[in-house]
Design a protein around this motif. Structure first.
Motif, PDB file in Angstrom:
ATOM      1  N   GLY A  80       0.717  -1.311  -0.010  1.00 53.09           N
ATOM      2  CA  GLY A  80       0.009  -0.129   0.077  1.00 53.09           C
ATOM      3  C   GLY A  80       0.684   1.398   0.026  1.00 53.09           C
ATOM      4  O   GLY A  80       2.116   1.053   0.297  1.00 53.09           O
ATOM      5  N   VAL A 115      -1.002  -0.484  -4.424  1.00 56.40           N
ATOM      6  CA  VAL A 115      -2.268  -0.208  -3.984  1.00 56.40           C
ATOM      7  C   VAL A 115      -2.305   1.289  -3.601  1.00 56.40           C
ATOM      8  O   VAL A 115      -1.275   1.709  -2.824  1.00 56.40           O
ATOM      9  CB  VAL A 115      -2.928  -0.961  -2.724  1.00 56.40           C
ATOM     10  CG1 VAL A 115      -4.591  -0.417  -2.446  1.00 56.40           C
ATOM     11  CG2 VAL A 115      -2.880  -2.181  -2.686  1.00 56.40           C
ATOM     12  N   ALA A 128      -7.948  -1.483  -1.358  1.00 55.97           N
ATOM     13  CA  ALA A 128      -7.727  -2.674  -0.697  1.00 55.97           C
ATOM     14  C   ALA A 128      -8.610  -3.798  -1.469  1.00 55.97           C
ATOM     15  O   ALA A 128      -8.269  -4.980  -1.306  1.00 55.97           O
ATOM     16  CB  ALA A 128      -8.108  -2.734   0.686  1.00 55.97           C
ATOM     17  N   ALA A 153      -7.261  -5.050  -4.318  1.00 57.02           N
ATOM     18  CA  ALA A 153      -6.141  -5.663  -4.333  1.00 57.02           C
ATOM     19  C   ALA A 153      -6.315  -7.288  -3.644  1.00 57.02           C
ATOM     20  O   ALA A 153      -5.725  -8.181  -3.936  1.00 57.02           O
ATOM     21  CB  ALA A 153      -5.187  -5.170  -3.012  1.00 57.02           C
ATOM     22  N   LEU A 168      -5.289  -2.131   4.599  1.00 59.32           N
ATOM     23  CA  LEU A 168      -4.807  -3.399   4.330  1.00 59.32           C
ATOM     24  C   LEU A 168      -4.990  -4.325   5.434  1.00 59.32           C
ATOM     25  O   LEU A 168      -4.787  -5.786   5.147  1.00 59.32           O
ATOM     26  CB  LEU A 168      -3.517  -3.419   3.843  1.00 59.32           C
ATOM     27  CG  LEU A 168      -3.132  -2.581   2.495  1.00 59.32           C
ATOM     28  CD1 LEU A 168      -1.800  -2.846   1.918  1.00 59.32           C
ATOM     29  CD2 LEU A 168      -3.791  -3.117   1.401  1.00 59.32           C
TER      30      LEU A 168
END
Length: 475
Positions: free
Chosen positions: A365, A396, A423, A426, A450
């Motif tokens: 992230g 991300v 997220a 992801a 995350l």
């Protein structure tokens, strides 16, 4: 054991008690209240803790600090936040514990936890530490207010993202031992450069008790600056690192067969061999800082070594989890979702590179508060990704675009790249590629959410969307 009586709370805060009561704990979040706690109802910019007094009482709160009279046991004050600070200072004044303060650009929470495990073991349960990452102007006094009367050791994490913050916190904690783990470009968007970060971290020495000990990262580029600052507060300076002159010196470190590292180190006059459960070269350095602090506190180095060998993983801070894969197998998940900066990213990517796995996957992230240098810091992660032999990255956030470009244009990179906005996407991308035997690192700034991805992956069923999980948790 009684932590505070209503009279003690009133004297410490300058408030007025409604009557006699006693409490066994302290909290300012009504969701964390357990029977016997003191609930501190604080008014903030977004919410008012007074709205949750009834919930706290229903959960078992034995008393309340509040700014308006209520029909429950309470201490009435003019400012609940100021009362919390006063209560923390009163707790520090009455404590006879050896106090250790920890700060740094990375590794401070893990180091704090390792110190607690070591001191708790050697004191048979008479150690205390700040929980979670309660390291700011609210979390530090709360952690102080919670220290038991009979605690022999107290370990407190202190953080900052502006100059002057640590000076205020350390004068509240008044440590006997102060540790700086490392200096790196965390929160650099708020500073003129790394030297300014070093100066801000060095404020921790301003609160040292007379005769206290400063523990410094000898290998860090900013060590001379830290050493100079420490000299203004104490003559007891201990350096940890790999240099010959380091008082806590690394002699050798190899990967342990069961995971983590086997370390040989010289700590003062003692040469020790011990295992660290947590993997990575950064943990070897953290362990040297821990050993230096135990030595400075007159503790048992052998017991500290055992604590490092048994150190449990922490959610969001390196916890290792086994997750099911769509093909019916299993994969290793390394949860580093709580926070990220360029230094901690590079260190954890290097640790991932040491994992024996069919493939190594990194879900990364965006890193926040990096200022004008953000693009360069993100693109700079390409080198540690390539060096770690990572086969696939899921990036991300918008800030990750420079890293995606750097990898796509690298002649050394032959892996897969997915760049997604959030997220949820992801999670979908990871589930589409995850197979038996993979090792997955999840790391990013906390605001990227995350941690919800990790929760979704560790559920046995497919589970709710990451967005739903984030909403439920209030992330």
């Amino acid at each position: 054991m009684t932590l505070w009586t209503s009279l003690e709370i009133a004297v410490a805060t300058g408030g007025t008690a409604s009557g006699d009561f006693s409490v066994t704990g302290v909290a300012f979040d009504s969701r964390e209240i357990v029977p016997g706690d003191l609930f501190i109802a604080m008014r903030g910019e977004e919410t008012d803790g007074h709205r949750f007094i009834d919930r706290a009482i229903a959960a078992g709160a034995a008393g309340v600090i509040c700014q308006s009279a209520i029909d429950h046991p309470h201490v009435l004050v003019t400012d609940s936040a100021a009362a919390l600070t006063a209560l923390g200072k009163a707790a520090r004044n009455r404590s006879g514990a050896v106090i250790i303060g920890v700060t740094g650009s990375a590794g401070k929470t893990g180091t704090k936890e390792a110190l607690f495990q070591a001191f708790d073991r050697m004191s048979l349960g008479a150690a205390h530490r700040s929980v979670k990452s309660y390291n700011n102007h609210v979390g530090v006094p709360l952690s102080l207010a919670r220290i038991p009367r009979d605690a022999r050791y107290g370990v407190f994490e202190m953080g900052m993202n502006h100059g002057g913050e640590l000076a205020a916190l350390t004068r509240m904690v008044r440590p006997h031992i102060a540790i700086i783990t490392t200096i790196a470009p965390a929160h650099i968007g708020h500073f003129s450069g790394e030297a300014a970060i070093a100066d801000a971290k060095a404020e921790i020495f301003e609160g040292l008790e007379p005769g206290g000990t400063a523990i410094l990262p000898h290998d860090n580029a900013h060590y001379p600056r830290l050493f100079s600052a420490a000299q203004h507060s104490t003559g007891n300076i201990v350096r940890f690192g790999s240099r010959d002159q380091s008082e806590a010196r690394l002699i050798d470190s190899i990967r342990a067969p069961e995971g983590g590292s086997l370390v040989t180190a010289q700590i003062g006059e003692a040469r020790l061999c011990f295992r660290i459960a947590a993997p990575g070269d950064h943990w070897v350095m953290n362990a040297l800082a821990v050993m230096a602090a135990v030595e400075a506190a007159g503790g048992d180095l052998a017991i500290a070594g055992l604590a490092l060998a048994d150190l449990p993983g922490m959610a969001g801070r390196g916890e290792r989890l086994t997750i099911a894969t769509p093909d019916g197998g299993s994969a290793l998940l390394v949860d580093e979702a709580y926070n990220a900066n360029p230094a901690s990213m590079a260190m954890t990517l290097a640790s991932l590179g040491q994992e024996a796995a069919a493939r190594r996957i990194a879900v990364l992230g965006a890193m926040k508060e990096l200022g004008a240098g953000s693009d360069g810091y993100h693109a700079g992660l390409a080198a540690p990704i390539i060096a770690a032999g990572i086969a696939s990255v899921i990036l991300v956030g918008d800030e990750m675009a420079p890293l995606a470009d750097a990898l796509a244009n690298s002649l050394e990179w032959g892996g897969q790249i997915a760049h997604v906005a959030a997220a949820d996407a992801a999670l979908a991308a990871l589930r589409a590629t995850l197979t038996d035997g993979d090792a997955v690192l999840v790391k990013g700034s906390n605001s990227m959410g995350l941690s919800a991805l990790v929760r979704a992956l560790t559920q046995k069923r497919v589970g709710p969307s990451v967005t739903a999980a984030m909403a439920q948790e209030g992330v």
